[in-house]
Write a protein that holds these residues in place. Structure first.
Motif, PDB file in Angstrom:
ATOM      1  N   PHE A 273      -5.160   6.771   1.721  1.00 12.56           N
ATOM      2  CA  PHE A 273      -5.701   5.415   1.606  1.00 12.56           C
ATOM      3  C   PHE A 273      -4.878   4.447   2.454  1.00 12.56           C
ATOM      4  CE2 PHE A 273      -6.286   1.240  -0.290  1.00 12.56           C
ATOM      5  CZ  PHE A 273      -7.645   1.210  -0.556  1.00 12.56           C
ATOM      6  N   GLU A 274      -3.550   4.578   2.381  1.00 11.61           N
ATOM      7  CA  GLU A 274      -2.661   3.712   3.162  1.00 11.61           C
ATOM      8  C   GLU A 274      -2.930   3.869   4.660  1.00 11.61           C
ATOM      9  OE1 GLU A 274       2.152   2.813   3.629  1.00 11.61           O
ATOM     10  OE2 GLU A 274       1.456   4.785   2.952  1.00 11.61           O
ATOM     11  N   LYS A 275      -3.158   5.091   5.089  1.00 13.46           N
ATOM     12  CA  LYS A 275      -3.437   5.341   6.505  1.00 13.46           C
ATOM     13  C   LYS A 275      -4.765   4.722   6.912  1.00 13.46           C
ATOM     14  CE  LYS A 275      -3.656   9.099   9.896  1.00 13.46           C
ATOM     15  NZ  LYS A 275      -3.577  10.577  10.097  1.00 13.46           N
ATOM     16  N   THR A 276      -5.756   4.820   6.044  1.00 15.03           N
ATOM     17  CA  THR A 276      -7.075   4.250   6.337  1.00 15.03           C
ATOM     18  C   THR A 276      -6.988   2.744   6.542  1.00 15.03           C
ATOM     19  OG1 THR A 276      -8.178   5.964   5.029  1.00 15.03           O
ATOM     20  CG2 THR A 276      -9.431   3.933   5.458  1.00 15.03           C
ATOM     21  N   TYR A 277      -6.142   2.084   5.743  1.00 18.81           N
ATOM     22  CA  TYR A 277      -6.034   0.620   5.814  1.00 18.81           C
ATOM     23  C   TYR A 277      -4.712   0.189   6.431  1.00 18.81           C
ATOM     24  CZ  TYR A 277     -10.206   0.401   2.947  1.00 18.81           C
ATOM     25  OH  TYR A 277     -11.504   0.536   2.487  1.00 18.81           O
ATOM     26  N   SER A 278      -4.237   0.979   7.357  1.00 24.91           N
ATOM     27  CA  SER A 278      -2.979   0.666   8.047  1.00 24.91           C
ATOM     28  C   SER A 278      -3.038  -0.731   8.679  1.00 24.91           C
ATOM     29  CB  SER A 278      -2.722   1.708   9.138  1.00 24.91           C
ATOM     30  OG  SER A 278      -1.557   1.408   9.852  1.00 24.91           O
ATOM     31  N   GLY A 279      -1.998  -1.508   8.420  1.00 24.55           N
ATOM     32  CA  GLY A 279      -1.945  -2.849   8.985  1.00 24.55           C
ATOM     33  C   GLY A 279      -2.460  -3.920   8.038  1.00 24.55           C
ATOM     34  N   GLU A 280      -3.194  -3.514   7.001  1.00 23.70           N
ATOM     35  CA  GLU A 280      -3.702  -4.477   6.025  1.00 23.70           C
ATOM     36  C   GLU A 280      -2.569  -4.941   5.119  1.00 23.70           C
ATOM     37  OE1 GLU A 280      -6.547  -5.870   5.452  1.00 23.70           O
ATOM     38  OE2 GLU A 280      -8.069  -4.724   6.534  1.00 23.70           O
ATOM     39  N   LYS A 281      -2.609  -6.217   4.760  1.00 23.63           N
ATOM     40  CA  LYS A 281      -1.619  -6.766   3.850  1.00 23.63           C
ATOM     41  C   LYS A 281      -2.316  -7.258   2.582  1.00 23.63           C
ATOM     42  CE  LYS A 281       1.929  -8.058   7.182  1.00 23.63           C
ATOM     43  NZ  LYS A 281       2.797  -9.165   7.705  1.00 23.63           N
ATOM     44  N   LEU A 282      -1.682  -7.023   1.449  1.00 20.74           N
ATOM     45  CA  LEU A 282      -2.248  -7.504   0.203  1.00 20.74           C
ATOM     46  C   LEU A 282      -1.947  -8.987   0.053  1.00 20.74           C
ATOM     47  CD1 LEU A 282      -1.270  -4.586  -2.198  1.00 20.74           C
ATOM     48  CD2 LEU A 282      -3.325  -4.868  -0.839  1.00 20.74           C
TER      49      LEU A 282
ATOM     50  N   LEU B 136       0.810  -1.220   0.000  1.00 24.62           N
ATOM     51  CA  LEU B 136       0.000   0.000   0.000  1.00 24.62           C
ATOM     52  C   LEU B 136       0.844   1.271   0.000  1.00 24.62           C
ATOM     53  CD1 LEU B 136      -2.789  -0.981   2.581  1.00 24.62           C
ATOM     54  CD2 LEU B 136      -2.917  -1.005   0.086  1.00 24.62           C
ATOM     55  N   ASN B 137       2.159   1.112   0.147  1.00 25.41           N
ATOM     56  CA  ASN B 137       3.035   2.284   0.181  1.00 25.41           C
ATOM     57  C   ASN B 137       3.510   2.684  -1.219  1.00 25.41           C
ATOM     58  OD1 ASN B 137       4.515  -0.087  -0.026  1.00 25.41           O
ATOM     59  ND2 ASN B 137       6.331   0.784   0.955  1.00 25.41           N
ATOM     60  N   ALA B 138       2.811   2.238  -2.244  1.00 23.14           N
ATOM     61  CA  ALA B 138       3.182   2.564  -3.625  1.00 23.14           C
ATOM     62  C   ALA B 138       3.044   4.057  -3.902  1.00 23.14           C
ATOM     63  CB  ALA B 138       2.299   1.777  -4.594  1.00 23.14           C
ATOM     64  N   GLU B 139       3.887   4.546  -4.797  1.00 23.00           N
ATOM     65  CA  GLU B 139       3.838   5.950  -5.205  1.00 23.00           C
ATOM     66  C   GLU B 139       3.793   6.053  -6.725  1.00 23.00           C
ATOM     67  OE1 GLU B 139       7.252   7.905  -3.561  1.00 23.00           O
ATOM     68  OE2 GLU B 139       6.324   8.118  -1.579  1.00 23.00           O
ATOM     69  N   LEU B 140       3.032   6.987  -7.231  1.00 23.24           N
ATOM     70  CA  LEU B 140       2.942   7.212  -8.665  1.00 23.24           C
ATOM     71  C   LEU B 140       4.277   7.720  -9.211  1.00 23.24           C
ATOM     72  CD1 LEU B 140       0.114   6.678  -9.872  1.00 23.24           C
ATOM     73  CD2 LEU B 140      -0.029   9.110 -10.372  1.00 23.24           C
ATOM     74  N   VAL B 141       4.654   7.242 -10.411  1.00 26.98           N
ATOM     75  CA  VAL B 141       5.940   7.651 -11.006  1.00 26.98           C
ATOM     76  C   VAL B 141       5.794   8.062 -12.473  1.00 26.98           C
ATOM     77  CG1 VAL B 141       7.383   6.288  -9.438  1.00 26.98           C
ATOM     78  CG2 VAL B 141       6.490   5.241 -11.554  1.00 26.98           C
ATOM     79  N   ILE B 142       4.580   8.362 -12.909  1.00 23.74           N
ATOM     80  CA  ILE B 142       4.349   8.647 -14.336  1.00 23.74           C
ATOM     81  C   ILE B 142       5.040   9.902 -14.828  1.00 23.74           C
ATOM     82  CG2 ILE B 142       2.160   7.411 -14.418  1.00 23.74           C
ATOM     83  CD1 ILE B 142       0.839  10.268 -14.225  1.00 23.74           C
ATOM     84  N   ASN B 143       5.510  10.728 -13.914  1.00 22.19           N
ATOM     85  CA  ASN B 143       6.240  11.946 -14.308  1.00 22.19           C
ATOM     86  C   ASN B 143       7.714  11.666 -14.557  1.00 22.19           C
ATOM     87  OD1 ASN B 143       6.624  11.388 -11.561  1.00 22.19           O
ATOM     88  ND2 ASN B 143       7.000  13.552 -11.063  1.00 22.19           N
TER      89      ASN B 143
END
Length: 446
Positions: free
Chosen positions: A436-445, A219-226
């Protein structure tokens, strides 16, 4: 003797009453919410009618929510209020939101619990992987699947002296200049839809959209399209716009890309394979046109494109009888005859290998109205999935798409700086991802 006769009469009467009750038993009703509208909504209603007429135990009630994003919002709100439908059609952008909600019955469990044996390997990996867990188990059922394709007017090409199919973006520009010189005002029409402009471009060029394998690894993904070749793509489109080879076509400006192509206003567009049927009905009879996979930049190895469209999620918290009905419906629409019917009346592609092979064997793709649709399957399967082409698993992705669309609109309508606009879109999108990451803190994909 008398008691025996009386008991026998009572049992017989009871059996008759039970028989009468069962014969007039009401079918189990269950709801299906979907996000398609217009002609596609009518086709969904037709599929629901076919199911209801095929048996007497269940009755599916199908209701359009008019748009994908509205369906997702309404489904979440209904679940919280404990008024959720049994089945909801959720588009690709809502996949992670649904996964982490835990508000669904996994596809494999639903079918196994209700006695259906499904060959899950029969689904095309390029389609199934978008909706599956890390171990490959489907959470939802691929339904109306598509991918972006490139449409061009063959007659216009011939009149302009163009003798090649546009396989590269450089060829698109070359064709556009020739069409312009031949008097066509809109050689290539495009809009700001990130699904085509950003996502599909990135996939076929094997470019990342976000870190962590486009979000699949965390969930810690970051956009890199730039920071990818997408920047080059936007600059290339801007160059073609400045050359008056590419022309913006949107609903807000009076005509979107599909009607622009269907009316022969524009001679090239990129849009979903699902629009193939609409275009075929719209163009005047006798006009020659064709569809090919999206162009790549010259010298680029082509990779598989992303699947688009939506899948069907079975929601938790419904009565057991409704799950039996849901399983029966999902099994019904997966049958080869229904798969072919659905592809015929819509333009969406079959999601299973057997469905596709059956349609090929039946000569479906040899018929003029449907010729070319098989190229969408080729686009989705041309290579094995990589970390960049499996799919996108980012939270609140509807909002992320909106930020990218806003940046593209500023670039092409207000002449905003390409790099600065994309940097800003990424910054805002990453703020959305962090919330979003904060809302689902602790969740694992999984």
């Amino acid at each position: 003797m008398k008691r025996s006769w009386l008991l026998s009469s009572i049992l017989t009467a009871g059996a008759l009453a039970l028989s009468v009750t069962n014969s007039f038993a009401e079918p189990v009703k269950f709801e299906f919410w979907y996000g398609l509208s217009g002609d596609l909504s009518e086709r969904v209603q037709e599929a629901c009618k076919k199911f209801n007429e095929s048996q007497k135990d269940y009755q599916i009630v199908c209701t359009s929510q008019n748009a994908y994003d509205t369906t997702l919002q309404n489904t979440i709100a209904a679940y919280r209020a404990k008024k959720q439908p049994t089945i909801a059609q959720i588009y690709d952008a809502g996949t992670l939101d649904m996964m982490l909600s835990h508000a669904f019955v996994p596809a494999k469990k639903l079918m196994a619990d209700n006695g259906y044996k499904i060959d899950w390997d029969n689904y095309f990996p390029g389609i199934a992987n978008y909706y599956a867990t890390a171990s490959g188990e489907l959470n939802s059922f691929p339904f109306n699947s598509s991918t972006a394709m490139f449409y061009y007017n063959v007659d216009a090409f011939q009149k302009a002296g163009i003798d090649f199919k546009p396989d590269t973006w450089e060829q698109v520009e070359e064709a556009g200049k020739k069409l312009k010189a031949a008097g066509y005002e809109c050689p290539f029409g495009f809009n700001f839809d990130p699904w085509m402009t950003m996502e599909q471009f990135s996939a076929i060029h094997d470019q990342p959209i976000a870190t962590q394998a486009n979000g699949y690894k965390g969930l810690n993904a970051e956009l890199v399209i730039n920071k990818t070749r997408f920047v080059d793509m936007v600059k290339f489109l801007k160059k073609m716009q400045d050359e008056k080879v590419a022309v913006v076509k949107t609903k807000q400006l009076g005509m979107d890309i599909v009607p622009a192509f269907g009316s022969q206003t524009c001679q090239m567009i990129m849009t979903s394979i699902a629009d193939h049927g609409t275009i075929g009905k719209t163009l005047p009879e006798g006009v020659k046109w064709d569809v090919v996979p999206l162009p790549v930049f010259k010298g680029t190895e082509r990779h598989k494109s992303f699947v688009g469209g939506a899948s069907l999620w079975v929601l938790a918290g419904r009565p057991e009888g409704e799950y039996k009905g849901a399983a029966a419906f999902l099994n019904f629409i997966a049958q080869p005859d229904m798969v072919q019917w659905w592809s015929t009346v819509t333009g969406y592609i079959p999601v299973t290998k057997t469905g596709f092979e059956t349609m090929k064997a039946n000569g479906f793709y040899d018929k003029a109205p449907y010729k070319g649709r098989e190229r969408a399957i080729e686009s989705l399967t041309v290579t094995q999935p990589t970390e960049n082409t499996r799919g996108i698993r980012l939270g609140s992705y509807t909002q992320v798409r909106k930020e990218v669309s806003t940046a593209l609109e500023a670039i092409f309508m207000q002449n905003a700086d390409v790099q600065a606009s994309l940097d800003q879109a990424v910054e805002r999108s990453n703020a959305i991802l962090r919330r979003f990451e904060k809302t689902y803190s602790g969740e694992k994909l999984n």
